[in-house]
Motif scaffolding. Structure first.
Motif, short mmCIF file in Angstrom:
data_model
loop_
_atom_site.label_atom_id
_atom_site.label_comp_id
_atom_site.label_asym_id
_atom_site.label_seq_id
_atom_site.Cartn_x
_atom_site.Cartn_y
_atom_site.Cartn_z
N GLN A 98 -19.20 82.26 54.32
CA GLN A 98 -18.25 81.65 53.38
C GLN A 98 -18.07 80.16 53.67
O GLN A 98 -16.94 79.67 53.81
CB GLN A 98 -16.91 82.41 53.44
N VAL A 99 -19.20 79.49 53.79
CA VAL A 99 -19.18 78.05 54.09
C VAL A 99 -18.66 77.31 52.85
O VAL A 99 -19.17 77.50 51.75
CB VAL A 99 -20.60 77.55 54.44
N PRO A 100 -17.61 76.47 53.02
CA PRO A 100 -17.02 75.78 51.87
C PRO A 100 -18.03 74.84 51.19
O PRO A 100 -18.91 74.30 51.86
CB PRO A 100 -15.87 74.96 52.50
N GLN A 123 -18.01 71.80 50.10
CA GLN A 123 -18.19 70.42 50.57
C GLN A 123 -19.01 70.39 51.88
O GLN A 123 -19.77 69.46 52.12
CB GLN A 123 -16.84 69.69 50.72
N VAL A 124 -18.85 71.45 52.69
CA VAL A 124 -19.65 71.53 53.93
C VAL A 124 -21.12 71.77 53.56
O VAL A 124 -22.03 71.16 54.13
CB VAL A 124 -19.13 72.65 54.86
N ARG A 125 -21.36 72.67 52.60
CA ARG A 125 -22.74 72.93 52.14
C ARG A 125 -23.39 71.66 51.64
O ARG A 125 -24.54 71.36 51.96
CB ARG A 125 -22.75 73.92 50.97
N ALA A 126 -22.66 70.91 50.83
CA ALA A 126 -23.22 69.69 50.24
C ALA A 126 -23.64 68.72 51.34
O ALA A 126 -24.71 68.11 51.26
CB ALA A 126 -22.19 69.04 49.32
N ALA A 127 -22.83 68.65 52.41
CA ALA A 127 -23.13 67.71 53.50
C ALA A 127 -24.35 68.18 54.30
O ALA A 127 -25.02 67.38 54.96
CB ALA A 127 -21.92 67.57 54.40
N LEU A 128 -24.65 69.49 54.23
CA LEU A 128 -25.76 70.03 55.02
C LEU A 128 -27.11 69.82 54.33
O LEU A 128 -28.15 69.80 54.99
CB LEU A 128 -25.56 71.53 55.25
N ASP A 129 -27.08 69.76 53.01
CA ASP A 129 -28.35 69.73 52.27
C ASP A 129 -29.12 68.42 52.45
O ASP A 129 -28.58 67.43 52.86
CB ASP A 129 -28.09 70.01 50.78
N LEU A 177 -14.52 74.46 63.58
CA LEU A 177 -14.70 73.17 62.89
C LEU A 177 -14.40 73.28 61.39
O LEU A 177 -14.58 72.31 60.65
CB LEU A 177 -16.13 72.67 63.07
N GLY A 178 -13.97 74.45 60.93
CA GLY A 178 -13.69 74.63 59.51
C GLY A 178 -14.95 74.70 58.66
O GLY A 178 -14.91 74.54 57.45
N GLN A 179 -16.10 74.97 59.30
CA GLN A 179 -17.36 75.04 58.55
C GLN A 179 -17.69 76.46 58.09
O GLN A 179 -18.71 76.68 57.43
CB GLN A 179 -18.50 74.50 59.42
N ALA A 180 -16.88 77.42 58.50
CA ALA A 180 -17.07 78.80 58.03
C ALA A 180 -15.69 79.33 57.66
O ALA A 180 -14.68 78.84 58.18
CB ALA A 180 -17.70 79.65 59.12
N GLY A 181 -15.65 80.32 56.76
CA GLY A 181 -14.38 80.87 56.29
C GLY A 181 -13.53 81.40 57.44
O GLY A 181 -14.04 82.04 58.36
N ALA A 182 -12.22 81.12 57.37
CA ALA A 182 -11.31 81.53 58.44
C ALA A 182 -11.26 83.04 58.58
O ALA A 182 -11.03 83.57 59.67
CB ALA A 182 -9.91 80.97 58.18
N SER A 183 -11.50 83.75 57.49
CA SER A 183 -11.38 85.21 57.55
C SER A 183 -12.67 85.90 58.01
O SER A 183 -12.72 87.11 58.14
CB SER A 183 -10.99 85.75 56.17
N VAL A 184 -13.71 85.09 58.26
CA VAL A 184 -14.99 85.68 58.69
C VAL A 184 -14.84 86.26 60.10
O VAL A 184 -14.33 85.59 61.01
CB VAL A 184 -16.10 84.60 58.67
N ASP A 185 -15.29 87.49 60.28
CA ASP A 185 -15.32 88.11 61.61
C ASP A 185 -16.63 87.67 62.27
O ASP A 185 -17.72 88.08 61.86
CB ASP A 185 -15.27 89.64 61.44
N ALA A 186 -16.51 86.80 63.29
CA ALA A 186 -17.70 86.17 63.86
C ALA A 186 -18.69 87.20 64.41
O ALA A 186 -19.90 87.08 64.23
CB ALA A 186 -17.31 85.17 64.95
N HIS A 187 -18.17 88.24 65.06
CA HIS A 187 -19.07 89.22 65.64
C HIS A 187 -19.80 90.01 64.55
O HIS A 187 -21.01 90.20 64.61
CB HIS A 187 -18.30 90.17 66.57
N GLU A 188 -19.03 90.44 63.55
CA GLU A 188 -19.65 91.20 62.46
C GLU A 188 -20.65 90.35 61.67
O GLU A 188 -21.70 90.84 61.24
CB GLU A 188 -18.57 91.78 61.54
N ALA A 189 -20.30 89.08 61.46
CA ALA A 189 -21.21 88.20 60.73
C ALA A 189 -22.50 88.00 61.52
O ALA A 189 -23.61 87.98 60.96
CB ALA A 189 -20.54 86.86 60.44
#
Lengths: 206, 206
Positions: free
Chosen positions: B196-198, B200-206, B148-160
């Motif tokens: 690495q949540v962008p 604008q996504v953080r702002a919408a979550l708060d 959904l583009g809510q986390a950085g594309a380069s994030v390794d999901a398993h490692e995170a």
């Protein structure tokens, strides 16, 4: 042998190894003395109780670890590189432990915190002081990194330092559980994220 | 009383409480039976050994915790909100434990991992499976967040996901050591950094 400082050191050495391997409750004074090759009388000459011994082990372990932390974290390298040095040294300690005894022993302070903090107030308060001292040492480096623009301006240096200490403990737990020191490898990359290190700074660090 | 499933449940309840309070090594079968108000014969009717009991406590604790994790992490909320739900529930569990017994007990799996993983292979391997299952559950949510583009594309999901489980354990350790469930509050903010949540996504979550 007898009541020499040599006997005291033997007891401390044996107790450290046994505490790291098996924790506090599983350990008896008789076994410590056998492992240390000292008579039981020597034990009570130097230490009032098993708990008093554990406190001494904790203090000596922290005195030695603190020297290493201060040396690494106050070097003349860039602040972020100093943090990396600390994480690499932490991993190296676990690798050395594994090479020596076959098993990753984890963090002595973390092990005792989870085993004992609800049972022994004196040990709890000593471990609290140690973790707060670790947080303070890391915080100073984060403040320096922020001053140089190498960490996000909105980062709370104290809270970020606390998160790094928590991360070290969490990763040391996984390293012990999986008997795999490589579990500590990601501490560095995760810290760059926690500190919101700008991309151009990261690129220069690699 | 006697050899009814009621006796088994009493033993399991007493063992869970005592294990959380004092760990494994400090605990004897006689004390478990006294606390549970069952005769010692009942114990050995249901459990072959203290280790067999501990494995059952671990399995039942995970069965219950897993249900909660699956419910929270597969809800129809946004993936990042589901992660926040998980962290809030984790903190709530520690707050409830503190209200009940006066002390934060931390994570039973983490406590036993540090106390026992180098002493009891069967317990080690069971705890390894549980932590890997936790990592997998979180990983699925991170994959959704990335899609959904809510986390950085380069994030390794398993490692995170592995880092988040490590974070939970590290923070639970501090919460236990300081008897302060608020130590778990920063899990959410730290995870936004790790993912690495962008902005604008953080702002919408708060």
């Amino acid at each position: 042998m007898g009541r020499t400082s040599d006997a005291r050191n033997k007891i401390l050495g044996a107790a450290t190894t046994l505490l790291e391997q098996r924790g506090y409750s599983a350990l008896g004074v008789a076994e410590i003395c056998t492992t240390a090759s000292v008579p039981k009388g020597s034990f009570y000459y130097f230490f009032e109780s098993k708990q008093a011994l554990a406190l001494t082990v904790i203090d000596e372990h922290w005195a030695s670890q603190r020297r290493q932390w201060v040396e690494l974290l106050s070097s003349d390298r860039d602040p972020l590189r100093r943090l990396r040095d600390l994480f690499q040294a932490t991993e190296a300690v676990q690798r050395a432990g594994q090479r020596k005894g076959g098993l990753v022993v984890g963090c002595l302070f973390g092990n005792l915190a989870l085993e004992l903090s609800n049972q022994a107030e004196e040990i709890r308060s000593r471990l609290q002081e140690i973790f707060e001292a670790q947080i303070d040492l890391i915080e100073q480096v984060i403040v320096e990194a922020k001053d140089l623009g190498q960490a996000g301006a909105s980062v709370d240096a104290h809270e970020a330092a606390r998160s790094m200490v928590a991360q070290i403990e969490g990763r040391a737990l996984l390293a012990k559980l999986l008997n795999d020191p490589a579990q500590l490898e990601t501490l560095w990359r995760n810290s760059l994220d926690l500190l919101q290190v700008p991309p151009q700074v990261r690129a220069a660090l690699d």
